[in-house]
Design a protein around this motif. Sequence first.
Motif, short mmCIF file in Angstrom:
data_model
loop_
_atom_site.label_atom_id
_atom_site.label_comp_id
_atom_site.label_asym_id
_atom_site.label_seq_id
_atom_site.Cartn_x
_atom_site.Cartn_y
_atom_site.Cartn_z
N SER A 119 0.81 -1.22 0.00
CA SER A 119 0.00 0.00 0.00
C SER A 119 0.84 1.26 0.00
O SER A 119 0.33 2.36 -0.11
CB SER A 119 -0.87 0.01 1.26
OG SER A 119 -0.03 0.18 2.39
N GLY A 120 2.14 1.13 0.14
CA GLY A 120 2.98 2.32 0.31
C GLY A 120 3.26 2.58 1.77
O GLY A 120 4.16 3.35 2.12
N PHE A 121 2.47 1.96 2.64
CA PHE A 121 2.67 2.14 4.09
C PHE A 121 2.60 0.80 4.80
O PHE A 121 2.11 0.69 5.92
CB PHE A 121 1.64 3.14 4.65
CG PHE A 121 1.77 4.48 4.00
CD1 PHE A 121 2.71 5.40 4.46
CD2 PHE A 121 1.01 4.82 2.89
CE1 PHE A 121 2.88 6.62 3.84
CE2 PHE A 121 1.17 6.04 2.26
CZ PHE A 121 2.09 6.94 2.74
N GLY A 122 3.06 -0.24 4.14
CA GLY A 122 3.05 -1.57 4.72
C GLY A 122 2.55 -2.58 3.68
O GLY A 122 1.88 -2.20 2.72
N THR A 123 2.90 -3.84 3.91
CA THR A 123 2.50 -4.88 2.96
C THR A 123 1.73 -5.96 3.71
O THR A 123 2.12 -6.35 4.81
CB THR A 123 3.78 -5.51 2.34
OG1 THR A 123 4.54 -4.45 1.76
CG2 THR A 123 3.43 -6.51 1.25
N MET A 124 0.64 -6.42 3.14
CA MET A 124 -0.08 -7.52 3.78
C MET A 124 -0.66 -8.44 2.72
O MET A 124 -0.94 -8.01 1.59
CB MET A 124 -1.19 -7.00 4.68
CG MET A 124 -2.22 -6.23 3.94
SD MET A 124 -3.34 -5.46 5.08
CE MET A 124 -4.21 -4.35 4.03
N ARG A 125 -0.84 -9.72 3.11
CA ARG A 125 -1.44 -10.65 2.18
C ARG A 125 -2.95 -10.47 2.24
O ARG A 125 -3.54 -10.57 3.30
CB ARG A 125 -1.06 -12.10 2.58
CG ARG A 125 -1.06 -13.06 1.39
CD ARG A 125 -1.56 -14.45 1.74
NE ARG A 125 -2.94 -14.46 2.21
CZ ARG A 125 -4.04 -14.26 1.46
NH1 ARG A 125 -3.95 -14.03 0.18
NH2 ARG A 125 -5.25 -14.28 1.99
N CYS A 126 -3.54 -10.13 1.14
CA CYS A 126 -5.01 -10.05 1.17
C CYS A 126 -5.60 -10.17 -0.23
O CYS A 126 -4.90 -10.04 -1.23
CB CYS A 126 -5.48 -8.80 1.90
SG CYS A 126 -5.62 -7.31 0.98
N ASP A 127 -6.88 -10.48 -0.26
CA ASP A 127 -7.61 -10.56 -1.52
C ASP A 127 -8.26 -9.20 -1.79
O ASP A 127 -8.57 -8.45 -0.85
CB ASP A 127 -8.73 -11.61 -1.44
CG ASP A 127 -8.18 -13.04 -1.30
OD1 ASP A 127 -6.95 -13.21 -1.45
OD2 ASP A 127 -8.99 -13.95 -1.03
N ILE A 128 -8.45 -8.93 -3.06
CA ILE A 128 -9.05 -7.64 -3.46
C ILE A 128 -10.30 -7.93 -4.27
O ILE A 128 -10.26 -8.64 -5.29
CB ILE A 128 -8.06 -6.81 -4.30
CG1 ILE A 128 -6.76 -6.55 -3.52
CG2 ILE A 128 -8.69 -5.50 -4.74
CD1 ILE A 128 -5.68 -5.84 -4.31
#
Length: 493
Positions: free
Chosen positions: A15-24
């Motif tokens: 996101s530009g402010f952290g990375t996480m595994r997720c579905d969109i």
Amino acid sequence: MADYDLVVRGGQVASGFGTMRCDIGIRGGRIVALAESIADGTATLDAGGLLVLPGGVDSHCHIEEPARGGYVGTGGDLAVTVNEESFRTASTSAFAGGTTSVVCFVPQWKGEGILPRLADYEQRAAKGMLDYSFHQIISDPTDEVLEREVPQIVARGIRSLKVFLTYEPLHLSDEQFLKVLVTARRHGCLVTVHCENYAAIKWRTEMLIKAGMTAPKYHAWSRPIVVEREATHRAIALAELVDQPIQVFHVSCAEAAEEIARAQHRGLKVWGETCPQYLTLTAADMDRPGFEGAAYMCSPSPRTVEEQGRVWEMIRRGTLDVVSSDHCGFSMGGEAGKAANGRDAPFRDIPNGIPGLAARLPILFSEGVSKGRITLDHFVRLTATNPARLMGLAPRKGVIAIGADADLALWDPKKKAVIKNPLMQHAIDYTPYEGLEVTGWPVATIRRGEVVMRDGVVQAEPGSGQFLPRGAYDFIAPRGVLANGFDAAPAPS
Ligand code: DUC
Ligand code: ZN
Ligand code: ZN
């Protein structure tokens, strides 16, 4: 019926402010769900093992811009040149490289107003697939243009005025620049500035040519760092005088960046942009046999390897917070490009500009993230979040968030590639980055929920790009600090 038109599943979302595994989850072209697990949509794209980045926002691209003189140093009656890149070819190239939105330039020709060119440019842009917004170049700031026409383009969604402090047919005097600054302030526009000293370059160019030093490599000699530093200082000083926020374009060296850093420390709204060419090319690239050096000729000039290191440092410190391409392609062959004035033309008469729309993200990712110079978050901010915010396109563009346009680049951080011209998918017959090995490559690009590139194959309907109108936005509001409290741009009574 499925809840989503498209689900992007299993990626690492940056996101530009952290990375996480997720579905969109995507519906109607927008992101409507972000969750650990989302049911299948009408279509589902597996992003396992990939990074999911916001689609790139390239806030500085010259596309199909009918420029009088084509960014050469000569004046006089020059033929009109149109960039070879059309909005269609540029869209293909951008999607191939993970970019989904651009801000490009509506020209103004001296002696004309701005509205006639705008009408023509709108028609050209409407044929592309990319989403786009416009900077308005001001090269002839008459009272008519500033007082009557600028309010009309602002009403049509243009919120940035571009000025050149060099180039024969484009440069403004200090007085003209001040008039543009105060007009921008009155109407809530950003001013973007090409900072090089016109008179100094003209004088050195004449002296070099008189001395028979005409080869492409002397382009760099005609515009050393000091001319960029001086113009950057002057642009900032004049903007400070009238309290107008500016973005300094294509910073090539630490001395210019230090001027920006000093301004930022004084609390001024001054932002700095750089480009991949100032991180990978050098002036020595122009010192190739015959006409070959023209392929690397852009302004400001590429500098040295040491200077590249200093520019990286100014990126790391945050002084330079946007990396754009300054895509401005002229082919090496044919008669419409670099050789428009002949293959033995002196450097002064060779169009300035290089293509870089598709190469921007892979180069910055590889040289930056893969080589450990910047973090992944920083990469996302430099290439998408920051340009979108500065241009008033956020939060619709540049972020992965509920409600934002579903513009995404699915990125393989391990994929190795060697940059070659066909990979760029542009209309230009070369890339200045030919042979550069990169680690990290886009494997799919999604624009407003539509998969427009997959494994290098671009598929999108010509004319499907949308104009991005920009309204007033606080980020570029003046500080309210005027020299002596005197308002040089009062609203008309
Ligand atoms: N610099 C270039 O190299 N080309 C286009 C315009 C510019 O400022
Ligand atoms: Zn420029
Ligand atoms: Zn430019």
